[in-house]
Enzyme design. Structure first.
Site, PDB file in Angstrom:
ATOM      1  N   SER A   1       0.829  -1.497   0.398  1.00  0.00           N
ATOM      2  CA  SER A   1       0.492   0.371   0.041  1.00  0.00           C
ATOM      3  C   SER A   1       0.972   1.439   0.255  1.00  0.00           C
ATOM      4  O   SER A   1       2.058   1.257   0.185  1.00  0.00           O
ATOM      5  CB  SER A   1      -1.306   0.273   1.552  1.00  0.00           C
ATOM      6  OG  SER A   1      -0.064   0.746   2.572  1.00  0.00           O
ATOM      7  N   LYS A   2       0.552   2.592   0.147  1.00  0.00           N
ATOM      8  CA  LYS A   2       0.792   3.690  -0.023  1.00  0.00           C
ATOM      9  C   LYS A   2       2.170   3.540   0.917  1.00  0.00           C
ATOM     10  O   LYS A   2       2.905   4.229   1.096  1.00  0.00           O
ATOM     11  CB  LYS A   2       0.362   4.963   0.079  1.00  0.00           C
ATOM     12  CG  LYS A   2      -0.723   5.226  -1.144  1.00  0.00           C
ATOM     13  CD  LYS A   2      -0.669   6.290  -1.006  1.00  0.00           C
ATOM     14  CE  LYS A   2      -1.602   6.686  -2.993  1.00  0.00           C
ATOM     15  NZ  LYS A   2      -3.322   6.079  -1.799  1.00  0.00           N
ATOM     16  N   ARG A   3       1.058   3.112   1.904  1.00  0.00           N
ATOM     17  CA  ARG A   3       2.982   2.756   3.122  1.00  0.00           C
ATOM     18  C   ARG A   3       3.995   2.900   3.170  1.00  0.00           C
ATOM     19  O   ARG A   3       4.965   2.839   3.508  1.00  0.00           O
ATOM     20  CB  ARG A   3       2.321   2.553   4.549  1.00  0.00           C
ATOM     21  CG  ARG A   3       1.070   2.379   5.321  1.00  0.00           C
ATOM     22  CD  ARG A   3       0.809   1.688   6.823  1.00  0.00           C
ATOM     23  NE  ARG A   3      -0.050   0.431   5.707  1.00  0.00           N
ATOM     24  CZ  ARG A   3       1.252  -1.143   5.880  1.00  0.00           C
ATOM     25  NH1 ARG A   3       1.902  -0.650   6.826  1.00  0.00           N
ATOM     26  NH2 ARG A   3       0.417  -1.438   5.272  1.00  0.00           N
ATOM     27  N   HIS A   4       4.129   1.874   2.103  1.00  0.00           N
ATOM     28  CA  HIS A   4       5.647   0.988   1.347  1.00  0.00           C
ATOM     29  C   HIS A   4       6.296   2.081   0.533  1.00  0.00           C
ATOM     30  O   HIS A   4       6.994   1.723  -0.196  1.00  0.00           O
ATOM     31  CB  HIS A   4       5.479  -0.621   0.771  1.00  0.00           C
ATOM     32  CG  HIS A   4       4.608  -1.110   1.853  1.00  0.00           C
ATOM     33  ND1 HIS A   4       3.376  -1.276   1.973  1.00  0.00           N
ATOM     34  CD2 HIS A   4       5.177  -1.769   2.953  1.00  0.00           C
ATOM     35  CE1 HIS A   4       2.211  -1.959   2.609  1.00  0.00           C
ATOM     36  NE2 HIS A   4       3.741  -2.215   3.698  1.00  0.00           N
ATOM     37  N   GLY A   5       5.689   2.905   0.227  1.00  0.00           N
ATOM     38  CA  GLY A   5       6.376   4.352  -0.322  1.00  0.00           C
ATOM     39  C   GLY A   5       5.479   4.701  -2.150  1.00  0.00           C
ATOM     40  O   GLY A   5       4.159   4.124  -1.809  1.00  0.00           O
TER      41      GLY A   5
END
Ligand code: GLU
Length: 471
Positions: free
Chosen positions: A248-252
């Site tokens: 997800s966006k949390r991973h960049g």
């Protein structure tokens, strides 16, 4: 069987890594089997779908070179087809009107949960005397729309999914709900539109993320109710972040366009995505042609794949090696422009890129470290200036400038003896002479070999830059 596959994104976000991999596998499979690749935009979620996202998905697909043979079809333009199919199920008694209020549904749900049962609909409207079936499509605007249409799912038996990747999955039909196929506002739901579309578009293989695996038994029941054969299914393993959570966006960056803007090559991103779940021996680097030749759904694994940005970068640098210096000029151009730099001299820029190409792993990085060649005025790094452009070093630079002014060109042949002589004369180490020159010419302490930099810059630029640094 003629192969017809589709990529069916919902325009509720940009084309992301997972979607792009699904598109790629469909595309590769279609190309290898000489089949047809269809693009279908699933835009029935009108609250979350936007025109911008649709455009961004099309741009992402085009940038990747994943060309489609048919479409893009938009579900919102296919409403009459869905309604026709709803009417058919109604007429055949395979669907029914449900007039239960949201409040009642909530009560049923709570009661089921409290009793430790699955919170499914209790089929009240199915069991009660049927309302006149009527036509789902034919409702007039004035007619009250206080009902939805539900699928009358079979109450007994099992449904078996034969999945090319996951094998056989059997589900007890008791576990499956009477799902809503047409909402009270007249819009059809995902499981229904997808079946109607896959049937009417004659899709032979449904290749998609395994987040849809639990929808598949419901969809198979709909195929059966409509009297159509089900396609072959292949559910792709999930893509996870380094922490083993769903990517997800949390991973960049997860959007394809973000990778384009960060200077990744489409061929490299596709190569990397292909390897997220598929393998061919130990080979890591593939051209598009190779992938098209070698890709087989049978070689896609079941295990989730972990997205590794560092490996993607490495794959990108491997792909960059395939381009000539001259081709790199065009590839890097937008990234120079982003820094406000125009390419005036193509040959010069090619030589400049050549000197940095080993270090720049993306086009953005490459343009950033090559920019000093193209800038009229060097941007100085403060710390480098303080350390290396001292009064004493300036004296040295002045001497160097004078000597260089006397030679015709700046090749190894002319530079080496001059610098060696000065080194001896002042009893200096090479670094003490190379670093002030480097800072004066590039603004920083890191660059390719100083002779190479000077030869590429050429006498005029070198003298101008030395003069400026002395000011
Ligand atoms: N529109 C769905 C999604 O974006 C895909 C549906 C499918 O491939 O069946 O997840």
């Amino acid at each position: 069987m003629s192969v017809r596959v589709r990529f069916a994104p919902s325009p509720t976000g940009h084309l992301h890594i997972g979607g792009a991999r699904t598109a790629l596998y469909n595309w590769l499979f279609a190309r290898r089997e000489q089949g047809v690749f269809i693009l279908r935009i699933e835009d029935t979620d009108t609250e979350r779908s936007t025109q911008e996202y649709t455009q961004s998905i099309l741009d992402g697909m085009s940038w990747l070179g994943l060309t489609w043979d048919e479409g893009p079809f938009h579900q919102m333009e296919r409403m009459p087809i869905y309604r026709e199919h709803v009417d058919r199920l109604l007429a055949e008694g395979k669907a029914y009107r449900c007039t239960c209020s949201p409040e009642r549904l909530e009560e049923v749900r709570k009661a089921a949960l409290a009793a430790g049962r699955k919170p499914t609909y209790d089929r009240k409207c199915r069991n009660e005397e049927r309302l006149p079936a009527g036509s789902a499509a034919g409702r007039t605007k004035n007619e009250e729309r206080n009902f939805c249409i539900r699928f009358a799912a079979p109450l007994t038996g099992t449904t078996v999914v034969h999945d090319m990747i996951r094998g056989e999955i059997a589900v007890d039909n008791k576990e499956l709900d009477d799902l809503i196929i047409l909402r009270s506002d007249g819009t059809p739901t995902y499981n229904f539109t997808v079946v109607v579309d896959d049937v009417t578009m004659q899709i032979s293989h449904v290749i998609r993320g395994d987040d849809h695996l639990n929808n598949t038994p419901r969809q198979i029941l709909l195929y059966q109710a409509l009297g159509y054969p089900a396609p072959i299914f292949a559910h792709l393993p999930m893509i996870l972040g380094a922490d083993k959570q769903r990517l997800s966006k949390r991973h960049g960056a997860t959007s394809v366009i973000a990778y384009r803007d960060a200077g990744y090559l489409p061929g490299a991103l596709l190569n990397y995505l292909a390897r997220l779940g598929w393998s061919h021996g130990d080979q890591e680097i593939f051209t598009m042609d190779e992938m098209t030749r070698l890709f087989r759904l049978e070689d896609v694994g079941k295990a989730p794949a972990v997205f590794d940005p560092e490996k993607l970068k490495w794959v990108n640098s491997e792909h960059l090696k395939k381009y000539t210096d001259d081709q790199l000029v065009d590839l890097a151009r937008p990234f120079f422009e982003k820094q406000g730099l125009a390419i005036v001299d193509r040959g010069y820029t090619a030589r400049a890129l050549h000197s940095e190409r080993e270090r720049g792993k993306t086009l953005d990085e490459l343009a950033a470290i090559t920019a000093f060649y193209l800038r009229d005025a060097v941007t100085f790094d403060e710390a480098a200036v303080t350390k290396w452009l001292t009064a004493e070093k300036k004296g040295l630079l002045k001497e160097i400038a004078e000597r260089l002014g006397q030679v015709s060109d700046l090749s190894d042949l002319t530079l080496k003896p001059i610098l060696e002589e000065l080194q001896k004369q002042h009893n200096l180490k090479l670094v003490d002479i190379a670093q002030p020159i480097r800072v004066a010419l590039t603004g920083t302490t890191v660059s390719p070999g100083i002779f190479e930099v000077m030869a590429i810059l050429g006498k005029e630029r070198v003298l101008t830059r030395l003069a400026r640094a002395l000011q």
